[in-house]
Write a protein that holds these residues in place. Structure first.
Motif, PDB file in Angstrom:
ATOM      1  N   ARG A 325       0.799  -1.132   0.162  1.00  0.00           N
ATOM      2  CA  ARG A 325      -0.069  -0.036  -0.053  1.00  0.00           C
ATOM      3  C   ARG A 325       0.714   1.223  -0.037  1.00  0.00           C
ATOM      4  NH1 ARG A 325      -5.384  -1.431   1.191  1.00  0.00           N
ATOM      5  NH2 ARG A 325      -5.394  -3.369   1.899  1.00  0.00           N
ATOM      6  N   ARG A 326       2.292   0.991  -0.114  1.00  0.00           N
ATOM      7  CA  ARG A 326       3.082   2.143  -0.025  1.00  0.00           C
ATOM      8  C   ARG A 326       2.946   3.101   1.283  1.00  0.00           C
ATOM      9  NH1 ARG A 326       6.333   2.460  -3.889  1.00  0.00           N
ATOM     10  NH2 ARG A 326       6.725   4.784  -3.879  1.00  0.00           N
ATOM     11  N   GLU A 327       2.815   2.404   2.390  1.00  0.00           N
ATOM     12  CA  GLU A 327       2.766   3.143   3.589  1.00  0.00           C
ATOM     13  C   GLU A 327       3.766   2.710   4.313  1.00  0.00           C
ATOM     14  OE1 GLU A 327      -0.540   0.856   5.405  1.00  0.00           O
ATOM     15  OE2 GLU A 327      -2.118   1.935   4.368  1.00  0.00           O
ATOM     16  N   PRO A 328       4.176   3.697   5.589  1.00  0.00           N
ATOM     17  CA  PRO A 328       5.182   3.249   6.376  1.00  0.00           C
ATOM     18  C   PRO A 328       4.890   2.266   7.124  1.00  0.00           C
ATOM     19  CG  PRO A 328       4.551   5.766   6.727  1.00  0.00           C
ATOM     20  CD  PRO A 328       3.453   4.885   5.981  1.00  0.00           C
ATOM     21  N   LEU A 329       6.000   1.559   7.469  1.00  0.00           N
ATOM     22  CA  LEU A 329       6.058   0.041   8.305  1.00  0.00           C
ATOM     23  C   LEU A 329       5.856   0.538   9.889  1.00  0.00           C
ATOM     24  CD1 LEU A 329       6.954  -0.825   5.398  1.00  0.00           C
ATOM     25  CD2 LEU A 329       8.262  -2.465   6.664  1.00  0.00           C
ATOM     26  N   LYS A 386      13.795  -3.011   1.296  1.00  0.00           N
ATOM     27  CA  LYS A 386      15.098  -2.896   0.208  1.00  0.00           C
ATOM     28  C   LYS A 386      14.535  -4.067  -0.838  1.00  0.00           C
ATOM     29  CE  LYS A 386      19.232  -1.621   2.528  1.00  0.00           C
ATOM     30  NZ  LYS A 386      19.796  -1.809   3.418  1.00  0.00           N
ATOM     31  N   VAL A 387      14.239  -5.153  -0.317  1.00  0.00           N
ATOM     32  CA  VAL A 387      13.877  -6.551  -1.077  1.00  0.00           C
ATOM     33  C   VAL A 387      12.649  -6.155  -1.958  1.00  0.00           C
ATOM     34  CG1 VAL A 387      13.328  -8.807  -0.956  1.00  0.00           C
ATOM     35  CG2 VAL A 387      15.043  -8.018   0.595  1.00  0.00           C
ATOM     36  N   TYR A 388      11.518  -5.407  -1.242  1.00  0.00           N
ATOM     37  CA  TYR A 388      10.460  -5.331  -1.986  1.00  0.00           C
ATOM     38  C   TYR A 388      10.736  -4.343  -3.230  1.00  0.00           C
ATOM     39  CZ  TYR A 388       5.525  -4.776  -3.301  1.00  0.00           C
ATOM     40  OH  TYR A 388       4.314  -4.806  -3.684  1.00  0.00           O
ATOM     41  N   SER A 389      11.618  -3.285  -2.892  1.00  0.00           N
ATOM     42  CA  SER A 389      11.875  -2.370  -4.235  1.00  0.00           C
ATOM     43  C   SER A 389      12.590  -3.321  -5.240  1.00  0.00           C
ATOM     44  CB  SER A 389      13.062  -1.321  -3.647  1.00  0.00           C
ATOM     45  OG  SER A 389      12.567  -0.519  -2.805  1.00  0.00           O
ATOM     46  N   LYS A 390      13.371  -4.178  -4.831  1.00  0.00           N
ATOM     47  CA  LYS A 390      14.082  -4.936  -5.848  1.00  0.00           C
ATOM     48  C   LYS A 390      13.056  -5.967  -6.653  1.00  0.00           C
ATOM     49  CE  LYS A 390      17.548  -8.694  -6.638  1.00  0.00           C
ATOM     50  NZ  LYS A 390      17.955  -9.542  -5.883  1.00  0.00           N
ATOM     51  N   VAL A 391      12.132  -6.530  -5.910  1.00  0.00           N
ATOM     52  CA  VAL A 391      11.145  -7.277  -6.363  1.00  0.00           C
ATOM     53  C   VAL A 391      10.087  -6.563  -7.314  1.00  0.00           C
ATOM     54  CG1 VAL A 391      11.909  -9.260  -4.969  1.00  0.00           C
ATOM     55  CG2 VAL A 391       9.798  -8.043  -4.652  1.00  0.00           C
ATOM     56  N   SER A 392       9.573  -5.530  -6.854  1.00  0.00           N
ATOM     57  CA  SER A 392       8.480  -4.749  -7.491  1.00  0.00           C
ATOM     58  C   SER A 392       9.126  -3.641  -8.391  1.00  0.00           C
ATOM     59  CB  SER A 392       7.472  -4.112  -6.452  1.00  0.00           C
ATOM     60  OG  SER A 392       8.602  -3.041  -5.784  1.00  0.00           O
ATOM     61  N   GLY A 393      10.166  -3.397  -8.588  1.00  0.00           N
ATOM     62  CA  GLY A 393      10.708  -2.321  -9.296  1.00  0.00           C
ATOM     63  C   GLY A 393      10.178  -1.178  -8.764  1.00  0.00           C
ATOM     64  N   GLU A 394       9.531  -0.722  -7.658  1.00  0.00           N
ATOM     65  CA  GLU A 394       9.104   0.419  -7.168  1.00  0.00           C
ATOM     66  C   GLU A 394      10.414   1.148  -6.182  1.00  0.00           C
ATOM     67  OE1 GLU A 394       5.392  -0.407  -5.158  1.00  0.00           O
ATOM     68  OE2 GLU A 394       4.602  -0.821  -7.190  1.00  0.00           O
ATOM     69  N   THR A 395      10.278   2.323  -6.374  1.00  0.00           N
ATOM     70  CA  THR A 395      11.335   2.709  -4.966  1.00  0.00           C
ATOM     71  C   THR A 395      10.587   2.977  -3.819  1.00  0.00           C
ATOM     72  OG1 THR A 395      10.674   5.120  -6.112  1.00  0.00           O
ATOM     73  CG2 THR A 395      12.577   4.451  -6.666  1.00  0.00           C
ATOM     74  N   ALA A 396      11.353   2.971  -2.655  1.00  0.00           N
ATOM     75  CA  ALA A 396      10.663   2.961  -1.533  1.00  0.00           C
ATOM     76  C   ALA A 396      10.134   4.418  -1.151  1.00  0.00           C
ATOM     77  CB  ALA A 396      11.915   2.558  -0.456  1.00  0.00           C
ATOM     78  N   ILE A 397       9.208   4.499  -0.303  1.00  0.00           N
ATOM     79  CA  ILE A 397       8.577   5.876   0.059  1.00  0.00           C
ATOM     80  C   ILE A 397       9.958   6.806   0.859  1.00  0.00           C
ATOM     81  CG2 ILE A 397       6.343   5.317  -0.252  1.00  0.00           C
ATOM     82  CD1 ILE A 397       6.044   5.007   2.860  1.00  0.00           C
ATOM     83  N   GLU A 398       9.660   7.781   1.005  1.00  0.00           N
ATOM     84  CA  GLU A 398      10.508   8.707   1.689  1.00  0.00           C
ATOM     85  C   GLU A 398      10.692   8.447   3.232  1.00  0.00           C
ATOM     86  OE1 GLU A 398      11.084  13.394   2.211  1.00  0.00           O
ATOM     87  OE2 GLU A 398      10.117  12.650   0.427  1.00  0.00           O
ATOM     88  N   SER A 399       9.829   8.022   3.894  1.00  0.00           N
ATOM     89  CA  SER A 399       9.990   7.540   5.355  1.00  0.00           C
ATOM     90  C   SER A 399       9.246   6.219   5.347  1.00  0.00           C
ATOM     91  CB  SER A 399       9.096   8.657   6.429  1.00  0.00           C
ATOM     92  OG  SER A 399       9.329   9.842   5.917  1.00  0.00           O
ATOM     93  N   PRO A 400      10.327   5.183   5.302  1.00  0.00           N
ATOM     94  CA  PRO A 400       9.641   3.861   5.187  1.00  0.00           C
ATOM     95  C   PRO A 400       9.151   3.595   6.601  1.00  0.00           C
ATOM     96  CG  PRO A 400      12.092   3.896   4.618  1.00  0.00           C
ATOM     97  CD  PRO A 400      11.796   5.274   5.014  1.00  0.00           C
TER      98      PRO A 400
END
Ligand code: NAD
Length: 468
Positions: A325-329, A386-400
């Motif tokens: 959902r591209r929300e902070p963890l 980091k891993v999710y960025s790699k497998v989804s091709g999406e950059t991480a949100i600013e405040s993860p």
């Protein structure tokens, strides 16, 4: 099974095909265990659960080559008389059924205690009853038999006399130990004052109906480490004797009763003690498994997609949901707790060894975890990002990540284990098993699955206009 070769156990003996009654087969661990048994072994599975979504792919009658070897029974073990019959049909019962999500432990403590202790009782007792050896006592005449029935101290569930040949066949609910039985028989013979009895009765144990139980407990039974009670900078905190969790020596350290988080651990501990006592007093053949954070595909649910929107699954699914959902963890209390994570497929290898090597597994409690994959929950969140960025091709949100208090996240009565490192000595010695997969690799395959399975559905759900 991939090929028709005979499977051998760790001692080189052929493994006979088993019928396994698996309770909770429709859950995360059950679905992986069913898959393993069907694809790599000749064993049959009686799969019991209230749900079967996670094993649907194994149940399709037309598409699966193993349809003959799996039967699904929609059963709630709380109240279903079919349980006993299914346990009786099986050589081995594996009990996985439980409420086991931390968000429930302090908010639904009664359900948690019932599920992990009370509801497990019929399973333990069904296996214990099914493994009773029939005892045959033969007497010279009817009077001696009648005397024995009156004096022997057993709890009989059925007793038939065939007066014609003065033999008595008993099935006992619980056969106490052999010595006590022999003593009673001797006493009955010696006290035979009828004057008709000259021969001692003989007692025969029919032990062909061996049944086993593999019961799933949890690493939470250890509670907190001894080291957690030392000051933060105390050097003994670095000493493994103060934090490594050993099946046969570590104490179980829980918080106070008002910290209802421990309802789960405490219920699991009591059922472990009951299973162990059945083994010690009545000869029940058992193995207890203590999983240390097994993770992988099909774990729990994604809220609002394949589970309730307000539901709080375990950490892997919580963080996956945030990433999708591209929300902070959300890091509970700073994410300082330390955990070791093991790939479900490594852990299932260990369970298969227990299933197929009863002589090495019976009577043991096994830690099953990966001591090499230790991280804080904060580090887990960073790695998953980091891993999710790699497998989804999406950059991480600013405040993860974002910090939340445990009270805000879990509610009143939450508490936590500080650190969980499993000692591997016993499982290594008995079964020669070691985990293989690194944390990065297991997250890569798991998050690839999460992305492939859920990304589209989450996108659709989040793009829907919210009803006013
Ligand atoms: P899960 O919730 O995915 O599976 C449990 C299954 O049991 C579910 O499918 C549920 O429907 C079923 N079930 C619950 N109550 C039932 C009932 N009354 N009748 C019939 N079915 C019922 O959990 P899991 O991760 O597969 O865990 C399995 C076991 O392992 C549990 O006993 C759990 O406490 C233990 N465990 C797991 C982990 C882990 O890392 N996954 C860690 C510690 C302990």
């Amino acid at each position: 099974m991939a090929n028709g070769a005979v499977r051998l156990d760790l001692d080189g003996k052929p493994i006979k095909p088993l019928t396994i009654c698996m309770i909770g087969a429709g859950g995360f661990i059950g679905s992986h265990l069913c898959e393993k048994l069907l694809t790599e072994t000749p064993h049959k599975v009686l799969a019991l659960d209230v749900y079967n979504d996670k094993i649907k792919h194994l149940l399709e009658p037309d598409t699966s080559e193993w349809a003959e070897r799996i039967q699904f029974h929609r059963i709630n073990i709380k109240h279903d008389s079919r349980l006993e019959g299914l346990v009786k049909m099986a050589d081995l019962t594996i009990n996985l059924a439980a409420i086991c999500t931390p968000a429930d432990y302090n908010t639904r403590p009664l359900d948690t205690i019932y599920s992990n202790f009370i509801d497990a009782l019929p399973v333990v007792s069904a296996v214990a009853v099914a493994s009773i050896k029939t005892v045959v006592v033969r007497f010279a005449n009817a009077e001696a038999a009648a005397y024995y029935i009156a004096t022997a101290g057993f709890i009989g569930v059925s007793c038939r006399t065939r007066r014609s040949d003065a033999s008595v066949r008993w099935s006992f609910l619980r056969q106490r130990n052999e010595q006590e039985l022999t003593q009673n028989v001797d006493a009955a013979a010696a006290a035979d004052t009828c004057g008709n009895q000259t021969n001692s009765p003989f007692v025969k144990y029919c032990s062909e109906n061996n049944k086993r139980l593999i019961h799933f407990s949890t690493c939470e039974v250890y509670g907190k480490t001894i080291g957690s009670f030392l000051p933060k900078d105390h050097p003994l905190r670095q000493d493994p004797d103060f934090y490594v969790l050993k099946e046969d020596t570590s104490p179980c350290i829980f918080g106070s009763i008002e910290k209802q988080r421990w309802s789960y651990a405490c219920a699991k501990q009591l059922i472990e003690r009951l299973v162990y006592a059945e083994g010690a007093e009545n000869g029940l053949e058992f193995t207890i498994v203590r999983p240390f954070n097994w993770i992988g595909p099909r774990m729990d649910f994604i809220p609002g997609i394949d589970g309730p929107s307000e539901g709080v699954p375990r950490v892997l699914a919580c963080f996956s949901n945030n990433l999708l959902r591209r929300e902070p963890l959300k890091l509970v209390d700073g994410g300082e707790s330390q955990r070791t994570f093991i790939y479900i497929k490594d852990a299932i290898e260990a369970v298969l060894l227990m299933i197929e090597n009863p002589e090495r597994a019976n009577g043991h409690i096994f830690n099953v975890g990966n001591p090499n994959n230790e991280v804080t929950v904060r580090q887990l969140a960073e790695m998953m990002t980091k891993v999710y960025s790699k497998v989804s091709g999406e950059t991480a949100i600013e405040s993860p990540t974002i910090d939340v208090s445990s009270k805000e996240f879990y509610g009143e009565g939450y508490d936590d284990s500080d650190k969980r490192i499993p000692d591997m000595t016993i499982i290594n010695r008995q079964l020669g098993w070691n985990p293989k997969t690194s944390l990065w690799d297991l997250l890569e395959s798991t998050l690839t699955y999460q992305h492939r399975t859920y990304a589209e559905a989450v996108k659709k759900a989040t793009s829907k206009p919210v009803a006013s």
